[in-house]
Design a protein around this motif. Structure first.
Motif, mmCIF file in Angstrom:
data_model
loop_
_atom_site.group_PDB
_atom_site.id
_atom_site.type_symbol
_atom_site.label_atom_id
_atom_site.label_comp_id
_atom_site.label_asym_id
_atom_site.label_seq_id
_atom_site.Cartn_x
_atom_site.Cartn_y
_atom_site.Cartn_z
ATOM 1 N N LEU A 177 0.841 -1.190 0.000
ATOM 2 C CA LEU A 177 0.000 0.000 0.000
ATOM 3 C C LEU A 177 0.879 1.244 0.000
ATOM 4 O O LEU A 177 0.509 2.285 -0.550
ATOM 5 N N LEU A 178 2.071 1.147 0.597
ATOM 6 C CA LEU A 178 2.988 2.285 0.626
ATOM 7 C C LEU A 178 3.851 2.345 -0.628
ATOM 8 O O LEU A 178 3.918 3.381 -1.293
ATOM 9 N N GLN A 179 4.526 1.241 -0.975
ATOM 10 C CA GLN A 179 5.392 1.281 -2.155
ATOM 11 C C GLN A 179 4.592 1.617 -3.413
ATOM 12 O O GLN A 179 5.046 2.375 -4.273
ATOM 13 N N GLY A 180 3.387 1.041 -3.521
ATOM 14 C CA GLY A 180 2.557 1.318 -4.688
ATOM 15 C C GLY A 180 2.172 2.780 -4.781
ATOM 16 O O GLY A 180 2.134 3.367 -5.874
ATOM 17 N N GLU A 181 1.898 3.395 -3.626
ATOM 18 C CA GLU A 181 1.544 4.811 -3.615
ATOM 19 C C GLU A 181 2.735 5.666 -4.037
ATOM 20 O O GLU A 181 2.601 6.595 -4.850
ATOM 21 N N VAL A 182 3.914 5.342 -3.489
ATOM 22 C CA VAL A 182 5.114 6.104 -3.847
ATOM 23 C C VAL A 182 5.417 5.971 -5.332
ATOM 24 O O VAL A 182 5.699 6.964 -6.021
ATOM 25 N N LEU A 183 5.338 4.753 -5.857
ATOM 26 C CA LEU A 183 5.672 4.534 -7.265
ATOM 27 C C LEU A 183 4.658 5.197 -8.188
ATOM 28 O O LEU A 183 5.030 5.841 -9.184
ATOM 29 N N GLY A 184 3.379 5.054 -7.872
ATOM 30 C CA GLY A 184 2.357 5.678 -8.709
ATOM 31 C C GLY A 184 2.508 7.187 -8.762
ATOM 32 O O GLY A 184 2.376 7.811 -9.830
ATOM 33 N N ASN A 185 2.795 7.794 -7.617
ATOM 34 C CA ASN A 185 2.994 9.243 -7.589
ATOM 35 C C ASN A 185 4.274 9.665 -8.294
ATOM 36 O O ASN A 185 4.328 10.720 -8.944
ATOM 37 N N LEU A 186 5.338 8.849 -8.161
ATOM 38 C CA LEU A 186 6.595 9.150 -8.841
ATOM 39 C C LEU A 186 6.392 9.215 -10.349
ATOM 40 O O LEU A 186 6.858 10.153 -11.019
ATOM 41 N N ALA A 188 3.637 9.764 -12.021
ATOM 42 C CA ALA A 188 2.816 10.922 -12.380
ATOM 43 C C ALA A 188 3.628 12.215 -12.306
ATOM 44 O O ALA A 188 3.534 13.074 -13.198
ATOM 45 N N GLU A 189 4.437 12.348 -11.249
ATOM 46 C CA GLU A 189 5.211 13.576 -11.091
ATOM 47 C C GLU A 189 6.325 13.689 -12.121
ATOM 48 O O GLU A 189 6.815 14.790 -12.399
ATOM 49 N N ASP A 190 6.712 12.560 -12.714
ATOM 50 C CA ASP A 190 7.683 12.597 -13.811
ATOM 51 C C ASP A 190 7.027 13.029 -15.121
ATOM 52 O O ASP A 190 7.700 13.125 -16.154
ATOM 53 N N GLY A 191 5.711 13.260 -15.107
ATOM 54 C CA GLY A 191 5.012 13.792 -16.277
ATOM 55 C C GLY A 191 4.379 12.774 -17.190
ATOM 56 O O GLY A 191 3.873 13.135 -18.265
ATOM 57 N N HIS A 192 4.362 11.507 -16.799
ATOM 58 C CA HIS A 192 3.764 10.486 -17.663
ATOM 59 C C HIS A 192 2.247 10.487 -17.536
ATOM 60 O O HIS A 192 1.696 10.695 -16.452
ATOM 61 N N LYS A 193 1.587 10.231 -18.671
ATOM 62 C CA LYS A 193 0.122 10.254 -18.715
ATOM 63 C C LYS A 193 -0.491 8.903 -19.075
ATOM 64 O O LYS A 193 -1.605 8.597 -18.656
ATOM 65 N N ASN A 194 0.211 8.134 -19.882
ATOM 66 C CA ASN A 194 -0.324 6.861 -20.367
ATOM 67 C C ASN A 194 0.700 5.752 -20.121
ATOM 68 O O ASN A 194 1.746 5.720 -20.769
ATOM 69 N N ILE A 195 0.400 4.865 -19.202
ATOM 70 C CA ILE A 195 1.378 3.835 -18.846
ATOM 71 C C ILE A 195 0.833 2.433 -19.118
ATOM 72 O O ILE A 195 -0.377 2.210 -19.204
ATOM 73 N N LYS A 213 -1.827 1.080 -10.088
ATOM 74 C CA LYS A 213 -2.879 1.468 -11.032
ATOM 75 C C LYS A 213 -3.848 2.449 -10.389
ATOM 76 O O LYS A 213 -4.184 3.491 -10.974
ATOM 77 N N GLU A 214 -4.295 2.138 -9.180
ATOM 78 C CA GLU A 214 -5.258 3.001 -8.501
ATOM 79 C C GLU A 214 -4.688 4.390 -8.252
ATOM 80 O O GLU A 214 -5.356 5.411 -8.497
ATOM 81 N N VAL A 215 -3.448 4.446 -7.765
ATOM 82 C CA VAL A 215 -2.836 5.737 -7.456
ATOM 83 C C VAL A 215 -2.579 6.543 -8.719
ATOM 84 O O VAL A 215 -2.848 7.757 -8.770
ATOM 85 N N PHE A 216 -2.072 5.896 -9.765
ATOM 86 C CA PHE A 216 -1.769 6.613 -10.998
ATOM 87 C C PHE A 216 -3.041 7.141 -11.648
ATOM 88 O O PHE A 216 -3.086 8.288 -12.115
ATOM 89 N N GLU A 217 -4.083 6.342 -11.665
ATOM 90 C CA GLU A 217 -5.339 6.797 -12.263
ATOM 91 C C GLU A 217 -5.971 7.926 -11.437
ATOM 92 O O GLU A 217 -6.593 8.833 -11.996
ATOM 93 N N ALA A 218 -5.798 7.876 -10.127
ATOM 94 C CA ALA A 218 -6.317 8.945 -9.276
ATOM 95 C C ALA A 218 -5.606 10.270 -9.543
ATOM 96 O O ALA A 218 -6.166 11.343 -9.290
#
Length: 427
Positions: A177-186, A188-195, A213-218
């Protein structure tokens, strides 16, 4: 096949197979669950009145990957166990740890099917492992039935939070739940839109995939393709074709050692490795073991920045057993802390019976909210032997177990690969 039991570093070692984005590099996670995992808070007055342990012998065994798709994690994890055993025994605080090292293998070669019954028959109080969440799931119920503690330094599947384990399952690695959140946000913050996400179809892979997936889509991004494979698969052409056809601007690879085969296939299919995002299961120092350049690729793995002196002690303990220098330190701190916490729990309980130790694991980690902070086994043991309550803050962090046996304090590091296919920590 044989195993080797060691209480101190003086015995010779022979290897055998028996079987957020991170903020300043630190994230804290409070995990809650409704059942399973560790035990509730112990009354501090009970701890203070518990008899000081004298001449206790704590038998533990490891179920860590000497072979299989996570074998690169075996050396740092076993080094962490060995160093902790050495230092607990050198402290001469009323408890000696005897350790038997064994192979978990993976879900494909199933070395754990030999290791686990052997350790059970030897009467260990606790098994340290496995590294793979999927492997631990295959033997955890057996250990619970036998009344043995299972303590993993690297399991990250959220499923363990609510496992029906009679308070006998603990881990120093945080839930995905933590690593996935960090990776998903990383990402997104790197500017990627479609993964696109390629993941291993097991407890580890599906759990981490779901959170990313959940974090990136959010964050407003889109997962344009996803593909999975099973541990033991040798061909990944279909998965690579699915991923490449979606034309993603970044690819998340939730794999183990299969990455060495998959990465060149993706690059040959026109994907750019600098847009790869790896996870703890494949974030290793690849060097020449991957046939394409990984320069620019990033990845995440749990664990704080390790002090230089701790890394040196780990390496010294490892090489003293006849091994070559450590190339990686992933989960070494978590493995070290697992041994220390088990020893402290036994000391606090005045017993090496697993159920007795389990009653004190949350307390000695600081999870009960009581106790005097200490940062080494020797200092914590002095507090316990003096009738006090110890709160161990280790090399993996504060830990502070909740009632489910999950750490409530954890760190996720962000790493990036250079031109030599070796990674360095960037956050």
């Amino acid at each position: 096949m044989s195993v080797f039991t060691r209480g101190t570093a003086s015995r010779s070692r022979m290897r055998s197979v028996i079987g957020g984005l991170a903020i300043a590099g630190v994230s804290a996670l409070v995990l809650a669950g409704c059942s399973g995992g560790g035990t509730g808070t112990t009354d501090p007055s009970e701890s203070a009145s518990a008899p000081a342990a004298e001449d206790l012998t704590l038998k533990v065994g490891t179920v860590l990957p000497q072979t299989g798709s996570l074998a690169f994690l075996g050396p740092p994890e076993e080094a962490g166990v060995q160093l902790a055993v050495n230092e607990v025994n050198e402290a001469a605080a009323g408890i000696t740890v005897d350790v038997t090292f064994g192979d978990s293998g993976d879900a494909d070669n199933k070395a754990f099917e030999t290791t686990v019954p052997m350790l059970q028959s030897e009467g260990v109080s606790a098994m340290i492992g496995a590294a793979s969440s999927g492997v631990t799931k295959l033997f955890l119920d057996s250990n619970v039935s036998e009344g043995i503690i299972t303590f993993s330094p690297a399991n990250t599947s959220p499923d363990f939070t609510t496992w029906d384990d009679n308070g006998l399952y603990w881990r120093t690695a945080p839930s995905d739940l933590l690593q996935g959140e960090v990776l998903g946000n990383l990402i997104a913050e790197d500017g990627h839109k479609n993964i696109a996400i390629l993941y291993q179809n097991d407890a580890y892979g599906t759990g981490l995939y779901g959170v990313v997936k959940e974090v990136f889509e959010a964050s407003g991004g889109t997962v344009v393709a996803e593909a999975s494979y099973n541990d033991g698969d040798a061909s990944f052409d279909a998965q690579v074709a699915t991923i490449s056809a979606s034309n993603p601007d970044a690819i998340v690879l939730i794999t183990f050692d299969q990455f060495a085969t998959i990465a060149p296939l993706l690059v040959n299919a026109g994907q750019t490795a600098e847009n790869f995002y790896l996870v703890d299961g494949n974030l290793k120092q690849w060097g020449a073991d991957v046939a394409v350049s990984l320069e620019g690729a990033k990845g995440t793995t749990p664990g704080p920045v390790l002090a230089d002196d701790f890394q040196q002690r780990l390496n010294d303990a490892w090489t003293a057993e006849g091994n070559t220098d450590l190339e990686d330190f992933s989960y070494a701190a978590e493995s070290y802390d697992a041994v220390v916490l088990l020893a402290l729990a036994a000391l606090a309980a005045g017993s090496t019976e697993p159920a007795d130790m389990a009653e004190f694991l949350q307390e000695v980690s600081g999870g009960s909210g009581d106790g005097e902070t200490c940062e080494s086994f020797a200092d914590c043991a002095e507090i316990i032997n003096g009738g006090g309550v110890a709160d161990y803050d280790g090399y993996s962090g504060g830990v502070a177990f909740d009632e489910n046996g999950d750490p409530t304090e954890a760190t996720i590091g962000v790493f990036q690969f250079g031109a030599d296919n070796m990674h360095t920590r960037i956050n």
